[in-house]
Design a protein around this motif. Structure first.
Motif, PDB file in Angstrom:
ATOM      1  N   SER A   9      41.745  54.972  78.824  1.00 35.38           N
ATOM      2  CA  SER A   9      41.987  55.715  77.588  1.00 35.38           C
ATOM      3  C   SER A   9      42.609  54.763  76.568  1.00 35.38           C
ATOM      4  O   SER A   9      43.664  54.186  76.814  1.00 35.38           O
ATOM      5  CB  SER A   9      42.934  56.885  77.875  1.00 35.38           C
ATOM      6  N   ALA A  11      41.110  52.260  72.971  1.00 38.54           N
ATOM      7  CA  ALA A  11      40.234  51.108  72.690  1.00 38.54           C
ATOM      8  C   ALA A  11      40.828  50.236  71.606  1.00 38.54           C
ATOM      9  O   ALA A  11      40.160  49.891  70.628  1.00 38.54           O
ATOM     10  CB  ALA A  11      38.840  51.590  72.290  1.00 38.54           C
ATOM     11  N   ILE A  13      43.845  47.196  71.974  1.00 33.67           N
ATOM     12  CA  ILE A  13      43.948  45.842  72.522  1.00 33.67           C
ATOM     13  C   ILE A  13      43.978  45.884  74.061  1.00 33.67           C
ATOM     14  O   ILE A  13      43.127  45.267  74.716  1.00 33.67           O
ATOM     15  CB  ILE A  13      45.228  45.131  72.009  1.00 33.67           C
ATOM     16  N   ALA A  14      44.941  46.634  74.620  1.00 35.56           N
ATOM     17  CA  ALA A  14      45.093  46.643  76.080  1.00 35.56           C
ATOM     18  C   ALA A  14      43.826  47.162  76.767  1.00 35.56           C
ATOM     19  O   ALA A  14      43.369  46.583  77.763  1.00 35.56           O
ATOM     20  CB  ALA A  14      46.307  47.503  76.471  1.00 35.56           C
ATOM     21  N   LYS A  34      40.172  58.072  70.987  1.00 40.06           N
ATOM     22  CA  LYS A  34      40.292  59.267  70.137  1.00 40.06           C
ATOM     23  C   LYS A  34      39.680  59.059  68.748  1.00 40.06           C
ATOM     24  O   LYS A  34      39.065  59.968  68.193  1.00 40.06           O
ATOM     25  CB  LYS A  34      41.768  59.616  70.009  1.00 40.06           C
ATOM     26  N   ARG A  39      39.335  51.131  65.741  1.00 41.92           N
ATOM     27  CA  ARG A  39      40.231  51.295  64.590  1.00 41.92           C
ATOM     28  C   ARG A  39      40.518  49.971  63.899  1.00 41.92           C
ATOM     29  O   ARG A  39      40.963  49.024  64.546  1.00 41.92           O
ATOM     30  CB  ARG A  39      41.549  51.914  65.040  1.00 41.92           C
ATOM     31  N   GLN A  43      48.857  44.883  60.781  1.00 42.51           N
ATOM     32  CA  GLN A  43      49.219  43.540  60.313  1.00 42.51           C
ATOM     33  C   GLN A  43      48.670  42.527  61.307  1.00 42.51           C
ATOM     34  O   GLN A  43      48.025  42.877  62.284  1.00 42.51           O
ATOM     35  CB  GLN A  43      50.736  43.438  60.315  1.00 42.51           C
ATOM     36  N   ARG A 101      45.405  42.437  63.714  1.00 42.07           N
ATOM     37  CA  ARG A 101      45.188  43.327  64.846  1.00 42.07           C
ATOM     38  C   ARG A 101      43.767  43.889  64.852  1.00 42.07           C
ATOM     39  O   ARG A 101      43.105  43.947  65.880  1.00 42.07           O
ATOM     40  CB  ARG A 101      46.206  44.472  64.847  1.00 42.07           C
ATOM     41  N   ASP A 122      36.807  61.128  71.280  1.00 47.63           N
ATOM     42  CA  ASP A 122      37.092  62.073  72.371  1.00 47.63           C
ATOM     43  C   ASP A 122      38.443  61.729  72.993  1.00 47.63           C
ATOM     44  O   ASP A 122      39.018  60.661  72.728  1.00 47.63           O
ATOM     45  CB  ASP A 122      35.977  62.036  73.426  1.00 47.63           C
ATOM     46  N   ASP A 153      46.681  53.871  75.930  1.00 48.30           N
ATOM     47  CA  ASP A 153      46.576  54.613  74.679  1.00 48.30           C
ATOM     48  C   ASP A 153      47.877  54.615  73.883  1.00 48.30           C
ATOM     49  O   ASP A 153      48.217  55.589  73.207  1.00 48.30           O
ATOM     50  CB  ASP A 153      46.039  56.043  74.909  1.00 48.30           C
ATOM     51  N   TYR A 178      57.626  52.605  60.205  1.00 51.58           N
ATOM     52  CA  TYR A 178      56.908  51.564  59.473  1.00 51.58           C
ATOM     53  C   TYR A 178      55.583  52.129  58.990  1.00 51.58           C
ATOM     54  O   TYR A 178      55.066  53.100  59.562  1.00 51.58           O
ATOM     55  CB  TYR A 178      56.694  50.303  60.324  1.00 51.58           C
ATOM     56  N   LEU A 180      51.735  50.804  57.170  1.00 50.19           N
ATOM     57  CA  LEU A 180      50.817  49.777  56.687  1.00 50.19           C
ATOM     58  C   LEU A 180      49.834  50.494  55.787  1.00 50.19           C
ATOM     59  O   LEU A 180      49.200  51.457  56.214  1.00 50.19           O
ATOM     60  CB  LEU A 180      50.082  49.148  57.867  1.00 50.19           C
ATOM     61  N   LEU A 290      56.780  46.725  66.778  1.00 47.24           N
ATOM     62  CA  LEU A 290      57.066  45.556  65.928  1.00 47.24           C
ATOM     63  C   LEU A 290      58.015  44.570  66.585  1.00 47.24           C
ATOM     64  O   LEU A 290      58.589  43.707  65.917  1.00 47.24           O
ATOM     65  CB  LEU A 290      57.641  45.981  64.563  1.00 47.24           C
ATOM     66  N   THR A 295      51.335  42.711  71.738  1.00 47.42           N
ATOM     67  CA  THR A 295      49.951  42.286  71.973  1.00 47.42           C
ATOM     68  C   THR A 295      49.886  41.264  73.105  1.00 47.42           C
ATOM     69  O   THR A 295      48.984  41.328  73.950  1.00 47.42           O
ATOM     70  CB  THR A 295      49.352  41.738  70.661  1.00 47.42           C
ATOM     71  N   ALA A 298      50.216  43.152  76.286  1.00 48.94           N
ATOM     72  CA  ALA A 298      48.989  43.903  76.596  1.00 48.94           C
ATOM     73  C   ALA A 298      47.928  42.987  77.201  1.00 48.94           C
ATOM     74  O   ALA A 298      47.259  43.337  78.188  1.00 48.94           O
ATOM     75  CB  ALA A 298      48.457  44.564  75.328  1.00 48.94           C
TER      76      ALA A 298
HETATM   77  C1  LIG Z   1      45.795  51.142  63.857  1.00 44.69           C
HETATM   78  C2  LIG Z   1      46.883  50.340  64.527  1.00 44.69           C
HETATM   79  C3  LIG Z   1      47.667  49.476  63.750  1.00 44.69           C
HETATM   80  C4  LIG Z   1      48.673  48.711  64.355  1.00 44.69           C
HETATM   81  N1  LIG Z   1      49.389  47.854  63.593  1.00 44.69           N
HETATM   82  C5  LIG Z   1      50.295  47.032  64.149  1.00 44.69           C
HETATM   83  C6  LIG Z   1      51.016  46.069  63.375  1.00 44.69           C
HETATM   84  O1  LIG Z   1      50.833  45.959  62.196  1.00 44.69           O
HETATM   85  N2  LIG Z   1      51.935  45.293  63.987  1.00 44.69           N
HETATM   86  C7  LIG Z   1      52.173  45.397  65.335  1.00 44.69           C
HETATM   87  O2  LIG Z   1      53.010  44.651  65.854  1.00 44.69           O
HETATM   88  N3  LIG Z   1      51.502  46.303  66.088  1.00 44.69           N
HETATM   89  C8  LIG Z   1      50.578  47.120  65.540  1.00 44.69           C
HETATM   90  N4  LIG Z   1      49.913  48.047  66.313  1.00 44.69           N
HETATM   91  C9  LIG Z   1      50.260  48.151  67.742  1.00 44.69           C
HETATM   92  C10 LIG Z   1      49.698  46.993  68.558  1.00 44.69           C
HETATM   93  O3  LIG Z   1      48.293  47.050  68.537  1.00 44.69           O
HETATM   94  C11 LIG Z   1      50.232  47.140  69.971  1.00 44.69           C
HETATM   95  O4  LIG Z   1      51.655  47.043  69.951  1.00 44.69           O
HETATM   96  C12 LIG Z   1      49.773  46.068  70.968  1.00 44.69           C
HETATM   97  O5  LIG Z   1      48.662  45.358  70.554  1.00 44.69           O
HETATM   98  C13 LIG Z   1      49.473  46.727  72.338  1.00 44.69           C
HETATM   99  O6  LIG Z   1      48.282  47.462  72.180  1.00 44.69           O
HETATM  100  P1  LIG Z   1      47.858  48.741  73.001  1.00 44.69           P
HETATM  101  O7  LIG Z   1      46.363  48.649  73.124  1.00 44.69           O
HETATM  102  O8  LIG Z   1      48.670  48.878  74.230  1.00 44.69           O
HETATM  103  O9  LIG Z   1      48.285  49.992  72.071  1.00 44.69           O
HETATM  104  P2  LIG Z   1      47.772  50.394  70.625  1.00 44.69           P
HETATM  105  O10 LIG Z   1      47.363  49.223  69.845  1.00 44.69           O
HETATM  106  O11 LIG Z   1      48.770  51.304  70.056  1.00 44.69           O
HETATM  107  O12 LIG Z   1      46.422  51.217  70.923  1.00 44.69           O
HETATM  108  C14 LIG Z   1      46.340  52.479  71.496  1.00 44.69           C
HETATM  109  C15 LIG Z   1      44.928  53.024  71.300  1.00 44.69           C
HETATM  110  O13 LIG Z   1      44.830  54.272  71.983  1.00 44.69           O
HETATM  111  C16 LIG Z   1      44.194  55.192  71.124  1.00 44.69           C
HETATM  112  N5  LIG Z   1      44.588  56.552  71.484  1.00 44.69           N
HETATM  113  C17 LIG Z   1      45.741  57.192  71.174  1.00 44.69           C
HETATM  114  N6  LIG Z   1      45.706  58.436  71.680  1.00 44.69           N
HETATM  115  C18 LIG Z   1      44.532  58.564  72.350  1.00 44.69           C
HETATM  116  C19 LIG Z   1      43.931  59.625  73.097  1.00 44.69           C
HETATM  117  N7  LIG Z   1      44.519  60.821  73.214  1.00 44.69           N
HETATM  118  N8  LIG Z   1      42.730  59.398  73.656  1.00 44.69           N
HETATM  119  C20 LIG Z   1      42.094  58.196  73.501  1.00 44.69           C
HETATM  120  N9  LIG Z   1      42.615  57.168  72.784  1.00 44.69           N
HETATM  121  C21 LIG Z   1      43.821  57.359  72.227  1.00 44.69           C
HETATM  122  C22 LIG Z   1      44.637  54.789  69.736  1.00 44.69           C
HETATM  123  O14 LIG Z   1      43.789  55.295  68.737  1.00 44.69           O
HETATM  124  C23 LIG Z   1      44.581  53.275  69.834  1.00 44.69           C
HETATM  125  O15 LIG Z   1      43.286  52.793  69.569  1.00 44.69           O
HETATM  126  C24 LIG Z   1      48.923  48.841  65.760  1.00 44.69           C
HETATM  127  C25 LIG Z   1      48.140  49.722  66.511  1.00 44.69           C
HETATM  128  C26 LIG Z   1      47.141  50.480  65.922  1.00 44.69           C
HETATM  129  C27 LIG Z   1      46.302  51.420  66.787  1.00 44.69           C
END
Ligand SMILES: Cc1cc2nc3c(=O)[nH]c(=O)nc-3n(C[C@H](O)[C@H](O)[C@H](O)COP(=O)(O)OP(=O)(O)OC[C@H]3O[C@@H](n4cnc5c(N)ncnc54)[C@H](O)[C@@H]3O)c2cc1C
Length: 385
Positions: A9, A11, A13-14, A34, A39, A43, A101, A122, A153, A178, A180, A290, A295, A298
């Motif tokens: 769940s 899409a 970075i992780a 979702k 997306r 930053q 990102r 979804d 997610d 924060y 953006l 932040l 990242t 992840a």
């Molecule tokens: C649009 C966006 C902008 C960001 N901007 C910054 C930034 O400027 N600086 C910074 O340090 N970090 C930012 N982050 C967070 C950064 O990407 C994360 O801290 C880091 O990269 C770890 O990523 P992650 O994949 O674990 O989580 P995230 O990057 O938060 O991604 C989670 C993903 O899960 C999806 N999701 C959420 N709920 C559901 C659900 N119910 N079902 C399916 N999918 C779901 C989200 O849409 C997102 O695509 C941002 C994240 C996003 C989504």
């Protein structure tokens, strides 16, 4: 390997980073997101040190990340009359390798879209574990069963809520928000110099290659719909009411912002990464908004989780235990500090002190050395062979 059908769940970075490894190791991977498309936005995010470099290199994306990097640009802290107060060196804000990102998310999606199934628009509505798998229902799609489910997610993880419990048990509000916002030409559109302006408890940064415009402000928890941009625009404008410098002009363009992302600065603390066949990865498990490490954590977390699954022949009990044992120490940085008071100091005195740290080469070197140490504090195994 057993347990080869995996639902991820998220899409951002992780999720796609894990998908890349699992597909390579022979799994059948489905990623549910979702949002309607990958997306954009955010930053620049950064990587530092040999551990991040090695993982990116093993993923086969190091050269492409380098090609798209934004890093190395200084940011000037200014007062209301645009007088420079301090310069934040690019090496401090941008790590060793910095990429937007949205570009990183797109790159990971491009590298996995032909080997994994992506379902956009979804979300999972229930998870029921049986002896042989997890039965999953969705908001839109038909129910399906997978061997394993991964919550990648984000801070407000849906999988964590369904499998571990309510968000309030795991997410601590750090007193700041924060935002953006893509303000078109107003945010510098990559050409203007990168500047940061502070008033007690609020910060605005515009210009430079890290666009979009970036805001951090102190606030009690706010109640709003995270998927409603209009509500987010109103909250941002309310938070910057009565501000000096170019804030009135910037706020006047917010209603026309083509993209906005507003969220709290929060820290995630979970007592375990896995329950049964469900496991958490990235911000869902060790987020600290932040904090500068999300990242990197992840990417390395995805590498270790996939590698441990491979090393255990797909035995999730062994693999999830090993992932947690090997990764928890590395992820400890996520439990420390908050970027809020640093980016938007609450008083003028704290603003001056923060600016002063950038004028001291000694303090800067110390901070860089510390962050490098955290970023490399893991013995990486080579799971590929
Ligand atoms: C649009 C966006 C902008 C960001 N901007 C910054 C930034 O400027 N600086 C910074 O340090 N970090 C930012 N982050 C967070 C950064 O990407 C994360 O801290 C880091 O990269 C770890 O990523 P992650 O994949 O674990 O989580 P995230 O990057 O938060 O991604 C989670 C993903 O899960 C999806 N999701 C959420 N709920 C559901 C659900 N119910 N079902 C399916 N999918 C779901 C989200 O849409 C997102 O695509 C941002 C994240 C996003 C989504």
């Amino acid at each position: 390997m057993k347990n080869t059908t995996v639902l991820i769940s998220g899409a951002s970075i992780a999720g796609p980073a894990l998908a890349l490894w699992l597909a390579r190791y022979g799994c059948t991977v489905t990623v549910v997101e979702k949002a309607a498309t990958p997306r954009p936005g955010g930053q620049a995010v950064d990587f530092k040190g040999a551990t991040h470099r090695t993982v990116l290199e093993r993923m086969g994306i190091l050269d492409e990340v380098r090609r798209r990097q934004t890093g190395g640009h200084d940011q000037t802290v200014i007062d209301a009359d645009e007088k420079p107060l301090a310069v934040i060196p690019g090496e401090f804000t941008g790590g060793e390798l910095e990429i937007r990102r949205g570009d990183l998310a797109e790159l990971l999606y491009e590298r996995t879209k032909d080997t994994c199934e992506y379902v956009f628009g979804d979300s999972i509505t229930s998870l029921t574990e049986t002896a042989s798998g997890v039965h999953v229902t969705f908001e839109r799609g038909a129910p399906r069963t997978f061997d394993l489910v991964v919550g990648a997610d984000g801070i407000h993880s849906n999988v964590r809520r369904l499998a571990f419990g309510p968000e309030s048990d795991y997410v601590r509000h750090l007193g700041y928000y924060y935002a953006l916002a893509d303000l078109g030409g107003t945010d510098g559109d990559n050409d203007g110099a990168a500047v940061m302006y502070n008033e007690p408890g609020r910060m605005a940064a515009v210009g430079g290659p890290k666009a979009p415009a970036f805001f951090v402000f102190a606030s009690e928890p706010l109640s709003y719909d995270r998927y409603d941009p209009e509500q987010q625009k109103k909250l941002l404008m309310a938070a910057y009411k009565g501000g000096g410098w170019r804030l009135p002009e910037l706020m006047a363009t917010v209603p026309r912002a083509s993209d906005i992302y507003l969220d709290s600065l929060s820290r995630v603390v979970v007592d375990r990464y896995a329950t049964g066949r469900v496991v958490l990865l990235g911000d869902a498990a060790y987020g600290n908004t932040l904090g500068g490490f999300g990242t990197g954590l992840a990417i390395v977390g995805a590498y270790v989780l996939a590698g441990e699954l491979r090393a255990a022949g797909g035995d999730h009990r062994v693999a999830f235990r090993q992932y947690e044992e090997k990764f928890r120490g590395y992820a400890k940085i996520s439990k420390q500090g908050s970027a809020g008071p640093f980016l938007a100091p609450p008083t003028r005195l704290r603003m001056r002190l923060r600016n002063w740290t950038f004028t001291s080469r000694f303090l800067l070197r110390l901070m860089l050395r510390l962050t490098d140490r955290f970023a490399t504090d893991i013995d990486l195994e080579d799971y590929r062979f």
